[in-house]
Enzyme design. Structure first.
Site, PDB file in Angstrom:
ATOM      1  CD  GLN A 187      -3.626  -4.408   6.397  1.00  0.00           C
ATOM      2  OE1 GLN A 187      -3.772  -3.340   5.802  1.00  0.00           O
ATOM      3  NE2 GLN A 187      -3.942  -5.562   5.854  1.00  0.00           N
ATOM      4  CE  LYS A 234      -3.869  -2.359   2.182  1.00  0.00           C
ATOM      5  NZ  LYS A 234      -4.648  -2.698   3.382  1.00  0.00           N
ATOM      6  CG  ASP A 257     -10.025  -0.349   4.887  1.00  0.00           C
ATOM      7  OD1 ASP A 257      -9.710  -0.850   3.798  1.00  0.00           O
ATOM      8  OD2 ASP A 257      -9.347  -0.458   5.924  1.00  0.00           O
TER       9      ASP A 257
HETATM   10  N1  GUN Z   1      -6.932  -6.989   5.933  1.00  0.00           N
HETATM   11  C1  GUN Z   1      -7.209  -7.736   4.840  1.00  0.00           C
HETATM   12  N2  GUN Z   1      -7.820  -6.991   3.898  1.00  0.00           N
HETATM   13  C2  GUN Z   1      -7.928  -5.743   4.417  1.00  0.00           C
HETATM   14  C3  GUN Z   1      -8.477  -4.536   3.921  1.00  0.00           C
HETATM   15  O1  GUN Z   1      -9.003  -4.435   2.806  1.00  0.00           O
HETATM   16  N3  GUN Z   1      -8.377  -3.467   4.756  1.00  0.00           N
HETATM   17  C4  GUN Z   1      -7.829  -3.548   5.987  1.00  0.00           C
HETATM   18  N4  GUN Z   1      -7.813  -2.463   6.742  1.00  0.00           N
HETATM   19  N5  GUN Z   1      -7.333  -4.655   6.482  1.00  0.00           N
HETATM   20  C5  GUN Z   1      -7.381  -5.748   5.689  1.00  0.00           C
END
Ligand code: GUN
Length: 283
Positions: free
Chosen positions: A97, A53, A120
Site C-alpha cells: 500500500q 481490500k 497493482d
Molecule cells: N494508494 C492509493 N492508491 C493505491 C493503489 O491503487 N495501490 C496501492 N498499492 N497503493 C495505493
C-alpha cells in the site's frame, strides 16, 4: 441534469461475476486465489483502503493476508517480507500500500515484487507492457474507469478525452488506456497553461489531481462525461472528489459521484487482477 454513474452498483455486479468465476476456477483446480497486502505505518486513509481490500477479497472467496508493519520498518525488512511472499505458492498477488513512510525506497520496493504477482501493475515490466498495449494486468483505477465507461456504453472512439493529472498510478496509465480505446487524448497537469481552455474541449474528462472540488462548472463543456478519481477530506470531515459536483453536474451528461463512484471500482479490478494471476500461475 446528468446521469449519475453508480460505481457501487457496477462494482457489486462485477464482483459477483468475479466471485462466480473464482468459484469455478477453485472447483476445477483446488486453488484459492490469494492476495497479500502489506501496509507500513499508520496512515489512516491507507488503513481504510486496506481494510476494504481485505473485506472484498473474503467476500469474493479469496484468501487475504494483511501484513501490518511498523512505521520504523527498514528497507531490508520490507524487502525480506516481499521475498517471503514471493516464495509462497498460495499467494498470487502482492500489493504494497502506498504511500510508504518517507525513509523507505518506493522504487526498490515496487521493483522487488515479481511482475507475475504485481496485481497493482506498478512494476516497470507491467508499466512497459501497458505502453505496448500487451498486458496481463491493468492498473486498478484506470481499469475501473474503463469498465465504468464500457458498462455505461460510453464510446471513447474518436472523442476528445482530457486527463487532468499525470501520476504514475492514475494519470499516465489512464491516458494510455483511453488511447488504446481510440480516444484523442490530452494530459494536463500543474504546469498546463489555461487549464479551463483545455478541459472545456473534453467530451470525456477524467480528473485525478487530489485537489478538493478543483474542477468547476465553467471548466466543463455542456454534455461532457465527467469521471472524478479524487478522494479528499474537506475541513468539515466530509469526503469530496476533485470535481465540484454542485456546479459541474448540471452541465455534464454523465458524472461519477464521490464517494460511490470510481473508488469501489478500483478494488474490483484488484480482485480481477488477483484472479488473473492465480489462473496464469495454475494453467
Ligand atoms: N494508494 C492509493 N492508491 C493505491 C493503489 O491503487 N495501490 C496501492 N498499492 N497503493 C495505493
Amino acid at each position: 441534469m446528468a446521469r449519475i454513474i453508480d460505481g457501487k452498483k457496477i462494482a457489486a455486479e462485477t464482483r459477483e461475476d468475479i466471485k462466480r468465476r473464482a468459484a469455478e476456477f477453485t472447483a476445477e483446480t483446488g486453488v484459492v486465489p490469494g492476495l497479500a497486502v502489506i501496509i507500513v505505518g499508520e496512515n489512516p486513509a491507507s488503513k481504510v483502503y486496506v481494510r476494504n481490500k481485505h473485506k472484498a477479497c473474503l467476500e469474493a472467496g479469496f484468501r487475504s493476508d494483511v501484513i501490518e508493519m511498523s512505521e520504523d520498518t527498514t528497507n531490508d525488512e520490507l524487502l525480506a517480507k516481499i521475498e517471503e511472499l514471493k516464495a509462497d505458492d498460495g499467494i498470487h498477488g502482492i500489493l504494497v500500500q502506498l504511500p510508504l513512510p518517507r525513509h523507505l525506497d518506493e522504487k526498490a520496493v515496487l521493483e522487488a515484487i515479481p511482475p507475475e504477482k504485481d496485481v497493482d501493475a506498478f512494476h516497470v515490466v507491467n508499466t512497459g507492457k501497458i505502453m505496448l498495449g500487451d498486458y496481463d494486468f491493468l492498473p486498478c483505477t484506470p481499469a475501473g474507469v474503463m469498465k465504468m465507461l464500457e458498462y455505461e456504453k460510453i464510446d471513447v472512439t474518436g472523442r476528445e478525452c482530457v486527463v487532468v493529472g499525470r501520476s504514475n498510478i492514475v494519470g499516465k496509465p489512464m491516458a494510455m488506456l483511453l488511447l488504446h480505446a481510440n480516444g484523442t487524448v490530452t494530459v494536463c497537469h500543474s504546469k498546463t497553461r489555461d487549464l479551463g481552455e483545455v478541459t472545456r474541449r473534453a467530451d470525456i474528462l477524467v480528473v485525478a489531481i487530489g485537489k478538493a472540488d478543483f474542477i468547476t462548472g465553467d471548466m466543463v463543456k455542456e454534455g461532457a462525461v465527467v469521471i472524478d478519481v479524487g478522494m479528499n477530506r474537506r475541513e468539515d470531515g466530509k469526503l469530496t472528489g476533485d470535481v465540484d459536483f454542485a456546479s459541474v453536474e448540471p452541465k455534464a451528461s454523465a458524472i461519477t459521484p464521490v464517494p460511490g463512484g470510481v473508488g469501489p471500482m478500483t478494488i474490483t479490478m484488484l480482485l480481477e487482477n488477483t484472479l488473473t494471476a492465480a489462473k496464469k500461475k495454475t494453467k
